[in-house]
Enzyme design. Structure first.
Site, PDB file in Angstrom:
ATOM      1  N   GLN A 103       0.843  -1.203   0.000  1.00 34.55           N
ATOM      2  CA  GLN A 103       0.000   0.000   0.000  1.00 34.55           C
ATOM      3  C   GLN A 103       0.877   1.251   0.000  1.00 34.55           C
ATOM      4  O   GLN A 103       0.376   2.357  -0.096  1.00 34.55           O
ATOM      5  CB  GLN A 103      -0.871   0.023   1.257  1.00 34.55           C
ATOM      6  N   HIS A 121      -1.712   1.644  -4.052  1.00 35.12           N
ATOM      7  CA  HIS A 121      -2.050   3.058  -3.839  1.00 35.12           C
ATOM      8  C   HIS A 121      -1.151   4.008  -4.611  1.00 35.12           C
ATOM      9  O   HIS A 121      -1.024   5.173  -4.249  1.00 35.12           O
ATOM     10  CB  HIS A 121      -2.016   3.372  -2.331  1.00 35.12           C
ATOM     11  N   CYS A 178       0.635  20.810 -16.592  1.00 32.72           N
ATOM     12  CA  CYS A 178       0.735  19.722 -17.581  1.00 32.72           C
ATOM     13  C   CYS A 178       1.254  20.277 -18.902  1.00 32.72           C
ATOM     14  O   CYS A 178       0.765  21.309 -19.389  1.00 32.72           O
ATOM     15  CB  CYS A 178      -0.644  19.097 -17.772  1.00 32.72           C
ATOM     16  N   GLY A 218       2.923  -4.332   9.068  1.00 30.29           N
ATOM     17  CA  GLY A 218       2.916  -2.885   9.258  1.00 30.29           C
ATOM     18  C   GLY A 218       1.737  -2.155   8.653  1.00 30.29           C
ATOM     19  O   GLY A 218       1.905  -1.044   8.151  1.00 30.29           O
ATOM     20  N   THR A 219       0.568  -2.756   8.742  1.00 32.12           N
ATOM     21  CA  THR A 219      -0.620  -2.014   8.288  1.00 32.12           C
ATOM     22  C   THR A 219      -1.680  -2.018   9.380  1.00 32.12           C
ATOM     23  O   THR A 219      -1.860  -3.021  10.075  1.00 32.12           O
ATOM     24  CB  THR A 219      -1.204  -2.590   6.979  1.00 32.12           C
ATOM     25  N   ALA A 262       8.942  -4.396  12.159  1.00 31.76           N
ATOM     26  CA  ALA A 262       9.272  -5.188  10.969  1.00 31.76           C
ATOM     27  C   ALA A 262      10.775  -5.358  10.781  1.00 31.76           C
ATOM     28  O   ALA A 262      11.244  -6.420  10.365  1.00 31.76           O
ATOM     29  CB  ALA A 262       8.665  -4.524   9.736  1.00 31.76           C
TER      30      ALA A 262
HETATM   31  C1  BJW Z   1       4.753  -0.905  12.405  1.00 36.16           C
HETATM   32  C2  BJW Z   1       5.933  -0.316  12.732  1.00 36.16           C
HETATM   33  C3  BJW Z   1       7.064  -1.078  12.557  1.00 36.16           C
HETATM   34  C4  BJW Z   1       4.453   1.144  13.079  1.00 36.16           C
HETATM   35  N1  BJW Z   1       6.954  -2.321  12.097  1.00 36.16           N
HETATM   36  N2  BJW Z   1       4.664  -2.135  11.949  1.00 36.16           N
HETATM   37  C5  BJW Z   1     -15.297  -0.233   3.311  1.00 36.16           C
HETATM   38  C6  BJW Z   1     -15.512   0.133   4.625  1.00 36.16           C
HETATM   39  C7  BJW Z   1     -15.268   1.439   5.058  1.00 36.16           C
HETATM   40  C8  BJW Z   1     -14.782   2.413   4.177  1.00 36.16           C
HETATM   41  C9  BJW Z   1     -14.560   2.038   2.871  1.00 36.16           C
HETATM   42  C10 BJW Z   1     -14.820   0.739   2.463  1.00 36.16           C
HETATM   43  N3  BJW Z   1     -14.483   0.648   1.153  1.00 36.16           N
HETATM   44  C11 BJW Z   1     -14.013   1.872   0.731  1.00 36.16           C
HETATM   45  C12 BJW Z   1     -14.071   2.751   1.767  1.00 36.16           C
HETATM   46  C13 BJW Z   1     -13.662   4.186   1.740  1.00 36.16           C
HETATM   47  C14 BJW Z   1     -12.169   4.400   1.886  1.00 36.16           C
HETATM   48  C15 BJW Z   1     -11.724   3.808   3.210  1.00 36.16           C
HETATM   49  O1  BJW Z   1     -11.203   2.735   3.308  1.00 36.16           O
HETATM   50  N4  BJW Z   1     -11.911   4.585   4.278  1.00 36.16           N
HETATM   51  C16 BJW Z   1     -11.518   4.150   5.624  1.00 36.16           C
HETATM   52  C17 BJW Z   1     -10.462   5.090   6.207  1.00 36.16           C
HETATM   53  C18 BJW Z   1     -12.735   4.116   6.493  1.00 36.16           C
HETATM   54  N5  BJW Z   1     -11.453   3.798   0.780  1.00 36.16           N
HETATM   55  C19 BJW Z   1     -11.275   4.466  -0.360  1.00 36.16           C
HETATM   56  O2  BJW Z   1     -11.711   5.591  -0.527  1.00 36.16           O
HETATM   57  C20 BJW Z   1     -10.519   3.765  -1.473  1.00 36.16           C
HETATM   58  N6  BJW Z   1     -11.235   3.885  -2.703  1.00 36.16           N
HETATM   59  C21 BJW Z   1     -12.385   3.298  -2.907  1.00 36.16           C
HETATM   60  O3  BJW Z   1     -12.907   2.554  -2.122  1.00 36.16           O
HETATM   61  O4  BJW Z   1     -12.930   3.625  -4.126  1.00 36.16           O
HETATM   62  C22 BJW Z   1     -14.199   3.111  -4.486  1.00 36.16           C
HETATM   63  C23 BJW Z   1     -14.404   3.475  -5.939  1.00 36.16           C
HETATM   64  C24 BJW Z   1     -14.651   2.489  -6.848  1.00 36.16           C
HETATM   65  C25 BJW Z   1     -14.844   2.812  -8.207  1.00 36.16           C
HETATM   66  C26 BJW Z   1     -14.758   4.147  -8.600  1.00 36.16           C
HETATM   67  C27 BJW Z   1     -14.478   5.141  -7.696  1.00 36.16           C
HETATM   68  C28 BJW Z   1     -14.298   4.810  -6.343  1.00 36.16           C
HETATM   69  C29 BJW Z   1      -9.178   4.418  -1.744  1.00 36.16           C
HETATM   70  C30 BJW Z   1      -8.241   4.322  -0.615  1.00 36.16           C
HETATM   71  C31 BJW Z   1      -6.942   5.069  -0.930  1.00 36.16           C
HETATM   72  C32 BJW Z   1      -6.040   5.158   0.266  1.00 36.16           C
HETATM   73  N7  BJW Z   1      -4.991   6.060  -0.004  1.00 36.16           N
HETATM   74  C33 BJW Z   1      -4.010   6.343   1.048  1.00 36.16           C
HETATM   75  C34 BJW Z   1      -3.228   7.593   0.640  1.00 36.16           C
HETATM   76  C35 BJW Z   1      -2.208   7.276  -0.440  1.00 36.16           C
HETATM   77  C36 BJW Z   1      -1.359   8.444  -0.724  1.00 36.16           C
HETATM   78  C37 BJW Z   1      -0.617   8.934   0.495  1.00 36.16           C
HETATM   79  O5  BJW Z   1       0.184   8.186   1.104  1.00 36.16           O
HETATM   80  O6  BJW Z   1      -0.821  10.092   0.857  1.00 36.16           O
HETATM   81  O7  BJW Z   1      -3.135   5.225   1.231  1.00 36.16           O
HETATM   82  S1  BJW Z   1      -4.746   6.529   2.665  1.00 36.16           S
HETATM   83  C38 BJW Z   1      -3.422   5.801   3.548  1.00 36.16           C
HETATM   84  O8  BJW Z   1      -3.878   4.614   4.227  1.00 36.16           O
HETATM   85  C39 BJW Z   1      -2.402   5.343   2.490  1.00 36.16           C
HETATM   86  C40 BJW Z   1      -2.006   3.998   3.025  1.00 36.16           C
HETATM   87  O9  BJW Z   1      -1.490   3.191   1.972  1.00 36.16           O
HETATM   88  C41 BJW Z   1      -3.296   3.477   3.589  1.00 36.16           C
HETATM   89  C42 BJW Z   1      -3.123   2.384   4.588  1.00 36.16           C
HETATM   90  O10 BJW Z   1      -2.420   2.836   5.706  1.00 36.16           O
HETATM   91  P1  BJW Z   1      -1.381   1.876   6.428  1.00 36.16           P
HETATM   92  O11 BJW Z   1      -0.324   1.484   5.480  1.00 36.16           O
HETATM   93  O12 BJW Z   1      -2.114   0.789   7.075  1.00 36.16           O
HETATM   94  O13 BJW Z   1      -0.712   2.873   7.474  1.00 36.16           O
HETATM   95  P2  BJW Z   1      -1.200   3.300   8.941  1.00 36.16           P
HETATM   96  O14 BJW Z   1      -0.469   4.536   9.269  1.00 36.16           O
HETATM   97  O15 BJW Z   1      -2.679   3.319   9.044  1.00 36.16           O
HETATM   98  O16 BJW Z   1      -0.733   2.107   9.878  1.00 36.16           O
HETATM   99  C43 BJW Z   1       0.624   1.833  10.106  1.00 36.16           C
HETATM  100  C44 BJW Z   1       0.727   0.558  10.896  1.00 36.16           C
HETATM  101  O17 BJW Z   1       2.089   0.249  11.040  1.00 36.16           O
HETATM  102  C45 BJW Z   1       0.135   0.641  12.313  1.00 36.16           C
HETATM  103  O18 BJW Z   1      -0.681  -0.497  12.552  1.00 36.16           O
HETATM  104  C46 BJW Z   1       1.370   0.612  13.212  1.00 36.16           C
HETATM  105  O19 BJW Z   1       1.142  -0.040  14.460  1.00 36.16           O
HETATM  106  C47 BJW Z   1       2.317  -0.167  12.370  1.00 36.16           C
HETATM  107  N8  BJW Z   1       3.723   0.065  12.645  1.00 36.16           N
HETATM  108  N9  BJW Z   1       5.648   1.007  13.181  1.00 36.16           N
HETATM  109  C48 BJW Z   1       5.712  -2.793  11.824  1.00 36.16           C
HETATM  110  N10 BJW Z   1       8.290  -0.563  12.873  1.00 36.16           N
HETATM  111 ZN    ZN Z   2      -3.091  17.502 -19.000  1.00 36.14          ZN
END
Ligand code: BJW
Ligand code: ZN
Length: 280
Positions: A103, A121, A178, A218-219, A262
């Site tokens: 991700q 992502h 662009c 780590g997610t 990790a």
């Molecule tokens: C360690 C550590 C160490 C610390 N070792 N571990 C179903 C239910 C509810 C909501 C939805 C659903 N389906 C869709 C949604 C809506 C939404 C969503 O999920 N919202 C929730 C927040 C509620 N999803 C979307 O909008 C997605 N799109 C979609 O569904 O589109 C539908 C559609 C279809 C057709 C046409 C049009 C639309 C898109 C989601 C995009 C997410 N983008 C981001 C930003 C990317 C750019 C950026 O980085 O700025 O991606 S959000 C952000 O979260 C980023 C990450 O990849 C993603 C996940 O986060 P991650 O990696 O889990 O990080 P953290 O910080 O949350 O956690 C870190 C972890 O590491 C923790 O657990 C720590 O404990 C741990 N950790 N140190 C190991 N050393």
């Molecule tokens: Zn353009």
């Protein structure tokens, strides 16, 4: 992380032939890249990442959002893969059918030796036009300046587009235009409310459906549809091993929960699976 849990996870990994490694921001935390839900640093402390990572935020204030991503891209440029990234590469080297699904929008898996992770992502390194989707060149990066940077704004011969030059900075920054249509260039990442790239999502679901072990690292497993990837594997009978210092919603479906960072747990897991092999 305890000895028996590590030994059990090591047995599962040693027995696997088609594992999936599914990673989130915690994978890069020990490289100094803040996790998505960590407190932001500097100027960005004032903003909630969940509110910046949206198409609406970019429409309302493109310079704020572009500046945030440029600051993060510069941070990632200075970061190095940690021993966890190297351990994932060691797993893939040992088991060539390993699929790495990330991700993360950094490039630390690639630099750590995994040439082609499935990117759910997007990437900080693939900007594109916000209107016509034409890929845009990355702003050129200069070494950290001794003096305040001088932006490159002058015309170039033959009317060619001017590469947008930035220095490491910390604040709003007007995005480049662009070269095709003049609309603002946006980061090549997937924001909330946007569809994931369909080829990547299909590849991830296919790999999770056919894997014989899923290692989630780590997610927080809060963001969908990515968070469903481990559930797909579990539903089809593959054991799920989780590496995270804290509990997550995935705990209940995991065969083994390895509590720890990790960068320490993954090399230990590789050593547990293959005591004869270097863990990287
Ligand atoms: C360690 C550590 C160490 C610390 N070792 N571990 C179903 C239910 C509810 C909501 C939805 C659903 N389906 C869709 C949604 C809506 C939404 C969503 O999920 N919202 C929730 C927040 C509620 N999803 C979307 O909008 C997605 N799109 C979609 O569904 O589109 C539908 C559609 C279809 C057709 C046409 C049009 C639309 C898109 C989601 C995009 C997410 N983008 C981001 C930003 C990317 C750019 C950026 O980085 O700025 O991606 S959000 C952000 O979260 C980023 C990450 O990849 C993603 C996940 O986060 P991650 O990696 O889990 O990080 P953290 O910080 O949350 O956690 C870190 C972890 O590491 C923790 O657990 C720590 O404990 C741990 N950790 N140190 C190991 N050393
Ligand atoms: Zn353009």
């Amino acid at each position: 992380m305890t000895g028996p849990e590590l030994a059990e996870a090591g047995r599962l990994l040693a027995a696997a032939r088609r594992p999936v490694v599914f990673t989130g921001a915690g994978m890069s935390a020990e490289s100094g890249v803040p996790t998505f839900r960590d407190a932001q640093t500097g100027l960005w402390q004032r903003y909630d990442p969940q509110e910046l990572a949206t198409p609406a935020a970019f429409r309302v204030d493109p310079a704020l959002v572009w500046g945030w991503y440029e600051a993060r891209r510069h941070g990632v440029r200075r970061a190095r893969p940690n021993p966890g990234h190297l351990a994932v590469a060691a797993i893939q080297a040992r088991l060539p059918e390993t699929v790495v699904i990330t991700q993360n929008v950094d490039d630390l898996h690639e630099r750590g030796g995994v040439p082609a992770p499935v990117r759910l992502h997007g990437s900080l390194f693939a900007p594109r036009c916000s209107a016509c989707a034409r890929p845009a060149p990355l702003p050129s990066d200069l070494p950290p300046p001794a003096d305040p940077p001088v932006p490159h704004v002058g015309p170039v011969p033959h009317g060619e587009p001017v590469p947008h030059v930035t220095e490491p900075h910390d604040g709003p920054l007007t995005p480049p235009a662009c070269a095709g249509c003049g609309a603002p260039v946006r980061p090549g990442v997937v924001w909330f409310g946007e569809a994931l790239p369909s080829a990547a999502l299909d590849a991830a679901v296919e790999a999770a459906s056919g894997c014989d072990l899923l290692l989630t690292v780590g997610t927080s497993a809060l963001v969908h549809p990515a968070a469903e990837i481990p559930l797909v594997a579990a539903r089809l009978g593959a054991p799920v091993v989780q590496v995270n210092p804290v509990p997550t919603p995935l705990d209940a479906i995991c065969a083994v929960n390895l509590r720890g960072p990790a960068g320490e747990v993954l090399p230990a897991l590789v050593r547990a699976a293959w005591p004869d092999a270097p863990a990287g």
